[in-house]
Design an enzyme around this catalytic site. Structure first.
Site, PDB file in Angstrom:
ATOM      1  N   ALA A 134      -5.016 -11.673 -29.997  1.00 19.34           N
ATOM      2  CA  ALA A 134      -4.477 -11.680 -28.640  1.00 19.34           C
ATOM      3  C   ALA A 134      -3.415 -12.769 -28.561  1.00 19.34           C
ATOM      4  O   ALA A 134      -3.476 -13.747 -29.295  1.00 19.34           O
ATOM      5  CB  ALA A 134      -5.577 -11.941 -27.620  1.00 19.34           C
ATOM      6  N   THR A 139       6.900 -17.641 -22.025  1.00 18.45           N
ATOM      7  CA  THR A 139       8.309 -18.010 -22.190  1.00 18.45           C
ATOM      8  C   THR A 139       9.250 -16.813 -22.109  1.00 18.45           C
ATOM      9  O   THR A 139       8.956 -15.734 -22.606  1.00 18.45           O
ATOM     10  CB  THR A 139       8.475 -18.710 -23.550  1.00 18.45           C
ATOM     11  OG1 THR A 139       7.540 -19.788 -23.619  1.00 18.45           O
ATOM     12  CG2 THR A 139       9.880 -19.252 -23.732  1.00 18.45           C
ATOM     13  N   GLU A 140      10.385 -17.047 -21.442  1.00 16.95           N
ATOM     14  CA  GLU A 140      11.461 -16.053 -21.411  1.00 16.95           C
ATOM     15  C   GLU A 140      12.755 -16.748 -21.811  1.00 16.95           C
ATOM     16  O   GLU A 140      12.814 -17.979 -21.854  1.00 16.95           O
ATOM     17  CB  GLU A 140      11.591 -15.464 -19.995  1.00 16.95           C
ATOM     18  CG  GLU A 140      10.328 -14.758 -19.526  1.00 16.95           C
ATOM     19  CD  GLU A 140      10.430 -14.249 -18.089  1.00 16.95           C
ATOM     20  OE1 GLU A 140      11.524 -14.355 -17.485  1.00 16.95           O
ATOM     21  OE2 GLU A 140       9.408 -13.753 -17.592  1.00 16.95           O
ATOM     22  N   PHE A 171       9.379 -15.667 -28.044  1.00 17.94           N
ATOM     23  CA  PHE A 171       8.591 -16.702 -28.735  1.00 17.94           C
ATOM     24  C   PHE A 171       7.085 -16.484 -28.590  1.00 17.94           C
ATOM     25  O   PHE A 171       6.333 -17.434 -28.383  1.00 17.94           O
ATOM     26  CB  PHE A 171       8.942 -18.104 -28.208  1.00 17.94           C
ATOM     27  CG  PHE A 171      10.365 -18.535 -28.464  1.00 17.94           C
ATOM     28  CD1 PHE A 171      11.192 -17.828 -29.318  1.00 17.94           C
ATOM     29  CD2 PHE A 171      10.874 -19.703 -27.863  1.00 17.94           C
ATOM     30  CE1 PHE A 171      12.507 -18.247 -29.558  1.00 17.94           C
ATOM     31  CE2 PHE A 171      12.171 -20.130 -28.104  1.00 17.94           C
ATOM     32  CZ  PHE A 171      12.995 -19.405 -28.945  1.00 17.94           C
ATOM     33  N   ASP A 269      -4.434 -27.325 -19.931  1.00 18.31           N
ATOM     34  CA  ASP A 269      -5.353 -28.466 -20.047  1.00 18.31           C
ATOM     35  C   ASP A 269      -6.311 -28.242 -21.201  1.00 18.31           C
ATOM     36  O   ASP A 269      -6.693 -29.164 -21.913  1.00 18.31           O
ATOM     37  CB  ASP A 269      -6.164 -28.663 -18.762  1.00 18.31           C
ATOM     38  CG  ASP A 269      -5.280 -29.175 -17.627  1.00 18.31           C
ATOM     39  OD1 ASP A 269      -4.138 -29.557 -17.903  1.00 18.31           O
ATOM     40  OD2 ASP A 269      -5.762 -29.177 -16.481  1.00 18.31           O
ATOM     41  N   ILE A 369       9.592 -41.441 -48.137  1.00 17.37           N
ATOM     42  CA  ILE A 369       8.985 -42.330 -49.138  1.00 17.37           C
ATOM     43  C   ILE A 369       8.889 -41.644 -50.495  1.00 17.37           C
ATOM     44  O   ILE A 369       9.070 -42.272 -51.530  1.00 17.37           O
ATOM     45  CB  ILE A 369       7.588 -42.793 -48.664  1.00 17.37           C
ATOM     46  CG1 ILE A 369       7.730 -43.678 -47.426  1.00 17.37           C
ATOM     47  CG2 ILE A 369       6.869 -43.573 -49.770  1.00 17.37           C
ATOM     48  CD1 ILE A 369       6.406 -44.114 -46.819  1.00 17.37           C
ATOM     49  N   GLY A 371      10.898 -39.618 -51.762  1.00 16.32           N
ATOM     50  CA  GLY A 371      12.212 -39.423 -52.384  1.00 16.32           C
ATOM     51  C   GLY A 371      12.421 -37.978 -52.811  1.00 16.32           C
ATOM     52  O   GLY A 371      12.024 -37.056 -52.089  1.00 16.32           O
ATOM     53  N   GLU A 395       3.487 -25.383 -26.268  1.00 15.67           N
ATOM     54  CA  GLU A 395       2.474 -25.876 -25.303  1.00 15.67           C
ATOM     55  C   GLU A 395       2.985 -27.075 -24.514  1.00 15.67           C
ATOM     56  O   GLU A 395       2.250 -28.020 -24.245  1.00 15.67           O
ATOM     57  CB  GLU A 395       1.178 -26.253 -26.017  1.00 15.67           C
ATOM     58  CG  GLU A 395       0.426 -25.089 -26.600  1.00 15.67           C
ATOM     59  CD  GLU A 395      -0.114 -24.151 -25.545  1.00 15.67           C
ATOM     60  OE1 GLU A 395       0.423 -23.036 -25.454  1.00 15.67           O
ATOM     61  OE2 GLU A 395      -1.036 -24.528 -24.821  1.00 15.67           O
TER      62      GLU A 395
HETATM   63  C1  LIG Z   1       7.301 -21.115 -32.869  1.00 12.53           C
HETATM   64  C2  LIG Z   1       7.110 -21.033 -31.401  1.00 12.53           C
HETATM   65  C3  LIG Z   1       5.989 -20.437 -30.883  1.00 12.53           C
HETATM   66  C4  LIG Z   1       5.829 -20.306 -29.504  1.00 12.53           C
HETATM   67  N1  LIG Z   1       4.742 -19.641 -29.022  1.00 12.53           N
HETATM   68  C5  LIG Z   1       4.696 -19.347 -27.712  1.00 12.53           C
HETATM   69  C6  LIG Z   1       3.682 -18.502 -27.185  1.00 12.53           C
HETATM   70  O1  LIG Z   1       2.795 -18.045 -27.915  1.00 12.53           O
HETATM   71  N2  LIG Z   1       3.712 -18.162 -25.873  1.00 12.53           N
HETATM   72  C7  LIG Z   1       4.677 -18.655 -25.043  1.00 12.53           C
HETATM   73  O2  LIG Z   1       4.660 -18.330 -23.869  1.00 12.53           O
HETATM   74  N3  LIG Z   1       5.644 -19.494 -25.484  1.00 12.53           N
HETATM   75  C8  LIG Z   1       5.676 -19.842 -26.802  1.00 12.53           C
HETATM   76  N4  LIG Z   1       6.678 -20.672 -27.272  1.00 12.53           N
HETATM   77  C9  LIG Z   1       7.656 -21.196 -26.343  1.00 12.53           C
HETATM   78  C10 LIG Z   1       7.584 -22.701 -26.128  1.00 12.53           C
HETATM   79  O3  LIG Z   1       6.465 -23.035 -25.371  1.00 12.53           O
HETATM   80  C11 LIG Z   1       8.901 -23.137 -25.483  1.00 12.53           C
HETATM   81  O4  LIG Z   1       9.898 -23.009 -26.460  1.00 12.53           O
HETATM   82  C12 LIG Z   1       8.860 -24.529 -24.959  1.00 12.53           C
HETATM   83  O5  LIG Z   1       8.019 -24.599 -23.855  1.00 12.53           O
HETATM   84  C13 LIG Z   1      10.242 -25.068 -24.572  1.00 12.53           C
HETATM   85  O6  LIG Z   1      10.990 -24.161 -23.843  1.00 12.53           O
HETATM   86  P1  LIG Z   1      12.500 -23.875 -24.274  1.00 12.53           P
HETATM   87  O7  LIG Z   1      12.484 -23.551 -25.708  1.00 12.53           O
HETATM   88  O8  LIG Z   1      13.066 -22.870 -23.357  1.00 12.53           O
HETATM   89  O9  LIG Z   1      13.238 -25.239 -24.086  1.00 12.53           O
HETATM   90  P2  LIG Z   1      13.892 -25.797 -22.716  1.00 12.53           P
HETATM   91  O10 LIG Z   1      12.929 -25.662 -21.606  1.00 12.53           O
HETATM   92  O11 LIG Z   1      15.225 -25.214 -22.565  1.00 12.53           O
HETATM   93  O12 LIG Z   1      14.014 -27.334 -23.094  1.00 12.53           O
HETATM   94  C14 LIG Z   1      15.118 -27.873 -23.834  1.00 12.53           C
HETATM   95  C15 LIG Z   1      14.969 -29.391 -23.839  1.00 12.53           C
HETATM   96  O13 LIG Z   1      15.013 -29.890 -22.506  1.00 12.53           O
HETATM   97  C16 LIG Z   1      13.860 -30.662 -22.245  1.00 12.53           C
HETATM   98  N5  LIG Z   1      13.463 -30.489 -20.839  1.00 12.53           N
HETATM   99  C17 LIG Z   1      13.221 -29.353 -20.177  1.00 12.53           C
HETATM  100  N6  LIG Z   1      12.828 -29.597 -18.929  1.00 12.53           N
HETATM  101  C18 LIG Z   1      12.802 -30.926 -18.772  1.00 12.53           C
HETATM  102  C19 LIG Z   1      12.466 -31.802 -17.696  1.00 12.53           C
HETATM  103  N7  LIG Z   1      12.031 -31.369 -16.493  1.00 12.53           N
HETATM  104  N8  LIG Z   1      12.575 -33.125 -17.906  1.00 12.53           N
HETATM  105  C20 LIG Z   1      12.989 -33.593 -19.104  1.00 12.53           C
HETATM  106  N9  LIG Z   1      13.309 -32.839 -20.140  1.00 12.53           N
HETATM  107  C21 LIG Z   1      13.219 -31.501 -19.989  1.00 12.53           C
HETATM  108  C22 LIG Z   1      12.815 -30.152 -23.205  1.00 12.53           C
HETATM  109  O14 LIG Z   1      11.834 -31.120 -23.465  1.00 12.53           O
HETATM  110  C23 LIG Z   1      13.641 -29.856 -24.425  1.00 12.53           C
HETATM  111  O15 LIG Z   1      13.840 -31.016 -25.173  1.00 12.53           O
HETATM  112  C24 LIG Z   1       6.811 -20.832 -28.646  1.00 12.53           C
HETATM  113  C25 LIG Z   1       7.933 -21.454 -29.172  1.00 12.53           C
HETATM  114  C26 LIG Z   1       8.097 -21.561 -30.525  1.00 12.53           C
HETATM  115  C27 LIG Z   1       9.335 -22.225 -31.058  1.00 12.53           C
END
Ligand SMILES: Cc1cc2nc3c(=O)[nH]c(=O)nc-3n(C[C@H](O)[C@H](O)[C@H](O)COP(=O)(O)OP(=O)(O)OC[C@H]3O[C@@H](n4cnc5c(N)ncnc54)[C@H](O)[C@@H]3O)c2cc1C
Lengths: 418, 365
Positions: A134, A139-140, A171, A269, A369, A371, A395
């Protein structure tokens, strides 16, 4: 209650067993599946399913701990056990761990936001004959950290009493294995977050269970990644997807509250310390490898010396041990709170913040470390470096979890601290 | 099992110590630091909390068992009030606890009831030496067996209340091993500097240089008697105490700067509402909690005789040194220019915070 740091016996036993699995079923294939992205390690999946089924779980979820009648009341350790399992499996190979059959994040969402009947209905399958998956789709493309920005919509068809879902998710970890109907796998599902009332913002967000094979859902893409390549990361498009009325998790009506969103947050959480545990497993692998290699090369770490008498390598290794252990203790505390039904939003995020930091630092430093040996693909160290980085991203990124911690200690709302 | 909740007894103790730390130690801290003096009454009041008494068995005049975990909780709480005051209150432990942990029966009988049952008296200990590469396991002060006596020579630094102390434990290098010796301060050859030490921090605490010029003591003065003792245990207990105090000072800095950040406005919002500040606070809180757990674990391991307890104490201590530096530095940064002014305590926390790297031996759990 008192302050205690004794690892419970059942956990030590499970760690012992899983270490053998990690060495023989995971490490031995790590490189192969890193180099063949999207190949499926059937052997590992089949083995884990059989093993977990025979021990009664069928899934990597915290076990229900109803005390037997008349039995002495035991302290609950379901989440603690789970964290330890995940740490050890990730020590083996975090990519493999992520495609361990069982509910994963999808089941965690049902667990956190579903009714007792829904839990019974949707979660029983993981104990079936075939490995079953599951996944969780939040994320979008336009909504990552800012989950409230999701555009996926769910509308109720009054005539048929079905929800009609439209949108695109990216993702999705395990998205392919959860949705695609592989002969070798049981019927899985994906949990899709959508809005039932876009004018209500977070209050309108709900999760829907979408069964594998449902019409209108397509796996549009599998990502090519820096690391955790054994784990599939899917783009899932949903076009006029119909799901039964009862597949909504939480209330189908929108009150002027944020209950829907709270469901998502409750999931986090519970899962954040587990993700932290996973990262820590990778970091421990890297640190142990580093220490082994140093020993082989005649470098000993002189614990107990004042800092200013240590060599640079000794300092680094000692710092890495401090980081690793303290991060692990934050995880243990967060899951211990979960086991004891204490609210742990702050501790969960703290453990994730620290794990995100230390796993990247430790793996990066270890490569430095070592190398050329660290950089070479002859060893797995460079892979762990690539694998570890995800800990600080999914997460909730390190920044998002810092926000959670800051709001908690400051007593601020999301409005007061954005 | 894992468990992170202090038991009832510990909660009561922490509550009582916390009250004293906040109401008495903290409110006196600024004045004490500036005048380089701690009111005698303040110290007595802390002594009356009975921390040492509670960890000494009845046979020696106390009413409890020593627990490193309980002491670590108390030290953190006390140091959160004020580090110099906390170290002063606990100075007699520097003498009594090593005797309790490693002393011979005769030594326990001779000293413990006297210390435990009386008022606060400055019994003390001398470990630190004035050298950049000071290492508790490689002391420059030497002890040599000469007939039925030990002869000690060398110089000790940062010895609390040496001037008024009746006796002290002096740690010295005996054939490559660190060993403690119980020495009355009026022993010939032992001299205490007239001037107090002047340090970057903990100025309210009276610290002295102590010289040993062929100080001769009977063999029975060796801590633990003829066969001596395991210094590793004492060192681990000192490191855990230092680390707990570091957690306490860091907590004080976090609390002060956090409250300030919630009041201070810039660009139309509270500065705590700016991520640059909020993230610093979140990281400080996370760091403190992480190291606190490491310290607790080390203390628990020590109490339970776990194999790696000494190593864990070292790791906890080393981690705490970094934590204190990181947190107390940010405490100042969050107050900006105001943090640099001595009216706010964060600059003192910063000065005290730097001390943990070199102040091993000024506290023991
Ligand atoms: C390998 C992988 C597996 C994943 N698996 C899942 C999954 O199973 N289900 C799912 O739903 N999602 C999944 N994700 C999505 C993941 O949770 C998101 O990529 C993540 O939450 C960040 O969103 P974003 O990539 O759109 O980055 P963005 O939200 O665009 O963030 C870009 C940068 O801005 C920073 N930022 C954003 N908002 C703020 C704020 N308010 N204050 C300060 N800094 C901020 C972030 O920390 C980051 O450094 C997965 C992603 C990857 C790469």
């Amino acid at each position: 209650m008192t302050i205690e740091f004794e690892t419970p016996k059942p956990i030590t036993q499970i760690q012992f067993v899983l270490k053998t699995v990690a060495e023989n079923m995971m490490r031995s294939q790590s490189r192969e599946f890193d180099e063949n992205e999207h190949a499926i390690p059937w052997g590992y999946i089949e083995f884990m399913h059989t093993a977990m089924k025979s021990t009664g779980g069928g899934s990597l979820t915290p076990r229900d701990e109803k005390p037997k009648e008349g039995a002495e009341k035991r302290q609950p350790i379901g989440y603690q056990t789970l964290a330890a399992q995940i740490e050890m499996l990730s020590w083996g190979d975090v990519g493999f761990y992520l495609i361990t059959p069982g509910g994963g994040l999808g089941a965690a969402a049902v667990q956190a936001a579903g009714s007792p009947e829904q839990r019974a209905n949707f979660l029983a399958r993981f104990n079936g004959d075939k490995p079953t998956f599951a996944a969780m789709c939040m994320t979008e493309a336009g909504a990552g950290s800012d989950t409230s920005a999701i555009r996926t919509r769910a509308v109720l068809d009054e005539a048929t009493q079905e929800w009609i879902i439209n949108g695109e998710k990216i993702f999705v970890t395990g998205g392919d294995k959860s949705f695609t109907e592989y002969e070798q796998f049981g019927k899985g599902f994906i949990v899709v977050w959508a809005s039932i009332d876009p004018t209500a913002g977070r209050a309108g967000m709900r999760a829907f269970v979408v069964e594998s094979g449902t019409k209108g859902v397509t796996i549009a893409k599998l990502e090519h990644k820096l690391g955790i390549r054994a784990s599939d990361t899917a783009t899932i498009s949903l076009v006029d997807v119909r799901v039964p009325y009862d597949n909504i998790l939480g209330s189908p009506t929108v009150e002027k509250t944020t209950t829907g969103f709270k469901g998502a947050m409750a999931t986090f959480d519970a899962t954040r310390p587990l993700v932290a545990a996973s990262g820590i497993g990778v970091a421990r692998a890297a640190l142990e490898f580093l220490k082994e290699k140093l020993t082989e090369n005649g470098v000993t770490i002189r614990y107990g010396l004042p800092r200013n008498k240590l060599t640079s390598i000794e300092r680094d290794v000692i710092d890495m041990e401090i980081q690793l252990r303290s991060a692990w203790l934050l995880v243990i505390k967060a899951v211990w709170m979960a086991d004891n039904k204490k609210s742990n939003a702050m501790e969960s995020s703290m453990s994730k913040v620290r794990a995100g930091d230390v796993t990247t630092k430790i793996t990066q430093k270890a490569v430095e470390i070592m190398g050329p040996l660290g950089y070479s693909r002859e060893f797995l160290l460079e892979k762990w470096f690539r694998d570890a980085k995800i800990t600080d991203i999914y997460e909730g990124t390190g920044q998002i979890n810092r926000l959670v911690v800051a709001r908690q200690i400051l007593g601020y709302s999301g409005k007061e601290l954005r | 099992m894992y468990s992170f909740e202090p038991n009832e007894e510990q909660q009561m103790l922490v509550g009582a110590v916390g009250k004293y730390a906040e109401n008495d130690l903290r409110s006196a801290a600024h004045e004490a630091e500036e005048s380089r003096e701690l009111p005698k009454k303040l110290i007595s009041k802390g002594w009356e909390l009975g921390l040492l008494q509670a960890s000494t068995p009845e046979a020696y005049g106390g009413f409890g068992e020593r627990s490193a975990v309980t002491s670590a909780l108390a030290v953190e709480e006390m140091a959160c009030g004020d580090l110099a005051g906390a170290l002063a209150v606990m100075t007699p432990s520097l003498f009594a606890t090593p005797i309790l942990l490693a002393g011979s029966e005769e030594q326990k009988q001779a000293y413990l009831p006297k210390i435990i049952e009386g008022e606060w008296q400055p019994y003390t200990a001398a470990l630190i030496e004035y050298a950049f590469d000071f290492d508790p396991n490689e002391l420059r002060t030497t002890a040599k067996l000469s007939g039925a006596d030990y002869v000690l020579s060398g110089e000790k630094a940062f010895v609390p209340f040496a001037k008024d102390a009746q006796a002290m434990i002096v740690y010295a290098n005996l054939d490559g091993q660190t060993q403690g010796f119980i020495i009355p301060t009026n022993t010939s050859g032992l001299s205490i500097a007239d001037e107090r030490e002047k340090l970057m921090g903990i100025n309210a605490l009276s610290l002295y240089r102590v010289k040993l010029d062929n100080v001769t003591v009977p063999a029975s003065s060796r801590l633990g008697g003829a066969s001596g003792h395991n210094f590793e245990l004492l060192l681990a207990s000192m490191r855990i105490a230092s680390a707990s105090a570091a957690v306490g000072v860091s907590k004080a800095s976090l609390e002060y700067s956090m409250n300030y950040a919630k009041e201070r406005e810039a660009f139309g919002v509270k500065i705590a509402q700016k991520q640059a500040i909020a993230f610093m606070l979140a990281e400080m809180a996370t760091e403190i909690e992480a190291i606190r757990l490491l310290v607790w674990e080390a203390a628990w391991m020590l109490d339970n005789g776990k194999e790696d307890a000494f190593k864990q104490a070292y790791l906890a201590f080393t981690g705490a040194v970094d934590m204190a530096m990181m947190v107390t530095d940010r405490g100042v940064q969050i107050l900006g220019g105001h943090g640099y002014i001595r009216e706010h305590p964060v600059e003192m926390y910063l000065r005290n915070g730097r001390g943990f790297a070199m102040l091993t031996g000024l506290a023991i759990v």
